[in-house]
Design an enzyme around this catalytic site. Structure first.
Site, PDB file in Angstrom:
ATOM      1  N   PRO A 128       0.831  -1.213   0.000  1.00  0.00           N
ATOM      2  CA  PRO A 128       0.000   0.000   0.000  1.00  0.00           C
ATOM      3  C   PRO A 128       0.858   1.253   0.000  1.00  0.00           C
ATOM      4  O   PRO A 128       1.816   1.365   0.762  1.00  0.00           O
ATOM      5  CB  PRO A 128      -0.799  -0.138   1.302  1.00  0.00           C
ATOM      6  CG  PRO A 128      -0.826  -1.603   1.578  1.00  0.00           C
ATOM      7  CD  PRO A 128       0.490  -2.113   1.088  1.00  0.00           C
ATOM      8  N   GLU A 129       0.516   2.203  -0.875  1.00  0.00           N
ATOM      9  CA  GLU A 129       1.236   3.462  -0.954  1.00  0.00           C
ATOM     10  C   GLU A 129       0.346   4.569  -0.411  1.00  0.00           C
ATOM     11  O   GLU A 129      -0.718   4.309   0.157  1.00  0.00           O
ATOM     12  CB  GLU A 129       1.679   3.705  -2.399  1.00  0.00           C
ATOM     13  CG  GLU A 129       2.627   2.615  -2.911  1.00  0.00           C
ATOM     14  CD  GLU A 129       3.137   2.850  -4.320  1.00  0.00           C
ATOM     15  OE1 GLU A 129       2.950   3.947  -4.862  1.00  0.00           O
ATOM     16  OE2 GLU A 129       3.724   1.914  -4.896  1.00  0.00           O
ATOM     17  N   ARG A 158      23.042  15.820  -7.407  1.00  0.00           N
ATOM     18  CA  ARG A 158      22.708  14.399  -7.229  1.00  0.00           C
ATOM     19  C   ARG A 158      22.780  13.657  -8.562  1.00  0.00           C
ATOM     20  O   ARG A 158      22.192  14.086  -9.551  1.00  0.00           O
ATOM     21  CB  ARG A 158      21.313  14.240  -6.623  1.00  0.00           C
ATOM     22  CG  ARG A 158      21.231  14.713  -5.174  1.00  0.00           C
ATOM     23  CD  ARG A 158      19.820  14.569  -4.653  1.00  0.00           C
ATOM     24  NE  ARG A 158      19.714  14.982  -3.279  1.00  0.00           N
ATOM     25  CZ  ARG A 158      19.642  14.144  -2.241  1.00  0.00           C
ATOM     26  NH1 ARG A 158      19.665  12.832  -2.453  1.00  0.00           N
ATOM     27  NH2 ARG A 158      19.536  14.603  -1.007  1.00  0.00           N
TER      28      ARG A 158
END
Length: 271
Positions: free
Chosen positions: A2-3, A152
């Site tokens: 589940p998100e 990054r």
């Protein structure tokens, strides 16, 4: 797993049944979850009243008189309402029996979920202290992503799924948002421009809001607090559609593994 949309769906489903209710009894049948359930939980919670039901990232926060109950669904957890008299099923590990005659029940076959207690007098729980902003909050926008991404080299999909950058953008929704913004998942986060990050932040917001409106995404066994599946699966543009035609240009969607996660994208639409 589940998100954010699925957890928010559960929160909205159980909140009306919990607010203002008093916990009469707590039954812990299986204390060995991802972290041990506190042994004192039944005695601590008995008699306390529910003051609020919130969400932070993928954690449900049930505010009580004396503190906060943290619930994480893990990979297979369910939190739902049942009648007090309803028989217990396999993997029904914890019950919170309410003064309404209903029971809040936690079921978790794989036991990767968590139920933890944070007393009111203590500072923020360590699991929450280093989380990034909520993706539906005013703190989250393209300028924020651009600033955090400078220097990054990590792939932008991995960057977007880092909970220290922004919470709750799991694999399904990272795939979908990057497609909507036209950004290839493998692009170096530090090389993406400010205008494209503004597109991405808006795509994240729109994808998550649409998923919440549909009750989340059910791929296998997720159901909300009301027992209903999520219907956003029917609106997925790339996730789970490897080899099928892109809905925008017709090119075959490609699938790769990125940070050990399934990643699907359109080689024409995403650059």
């Amino acid at each position: 797993m589940p998100e954010l949309p699925e957890v928010e769906t559960v929160r909205r489903g159980v909140e009306p049944h919990l607010l203002g209710r008093r916990i009469e009894r707590v039954v812990v049948r299986q204390p060995q979850l991802r972290w041990p359930v506190p042994a004192e939980l039944p005695s601590l919670l008995a008699g306390q009243r529910v003051q609020g039901v919130a969400r932070r990232a993928k954690y449900l926060l049930i505010g009580l008189d004396g503190g906060t109950l943290l619930v994480h669904l893990g990979m297979s957890g369910r939190l739902f309402l049942a009648e007090n008299s309803e028989s217990v099923a396999k993997h029904d590990h914890i019950d919170w029996q309410l003064d309404s005659g209903m029971t809040l029940r936690f079921n978790d076959p794989r036991r990767f979920g968590a139920v933890l207690w944070q007393p009111r007098e203590r500072p923020e729980h360590p699991l929450l202290s280093e989380l990034g902003p909520e993706p539906l909050s005013a703190e989250f926008d393209g300028d924020y992503l651009y600033a955090r991404s400078r220097g990054r080299s990590a792939a932008i999909k991995s960057f977007l799924m880092d909970n220290r950058i922004v919470v709750g953008v799991g694999n399904i929704y990272a795939n979908e948002a990057l497609f909507a913004a036209g950004i290839r998942p493998t692009a170096a986060a530090g090389k993406v421009s400010r205008p494209r990050y503004r597109l991405l932040a808006e795509a994240v917001r729109q994808v998550l809001e649409a998923a919440i409106a549909q009750g989340g995404t059910t791929l296998k066994d997720f159901v909300g607090g009301d027992g209903k599946p999520g219907y956003f699966k029917q609106e997925l543009q790339v996730y789970g559609r490897a080899g099928l035609p892109c809905t925008s240009c017709g090119a075959a969607l490609r699938e790769i593994r990125l940070a050990q996660r399934s990643t699907v994208y359109c080689p024409r639409c995403q650059r």
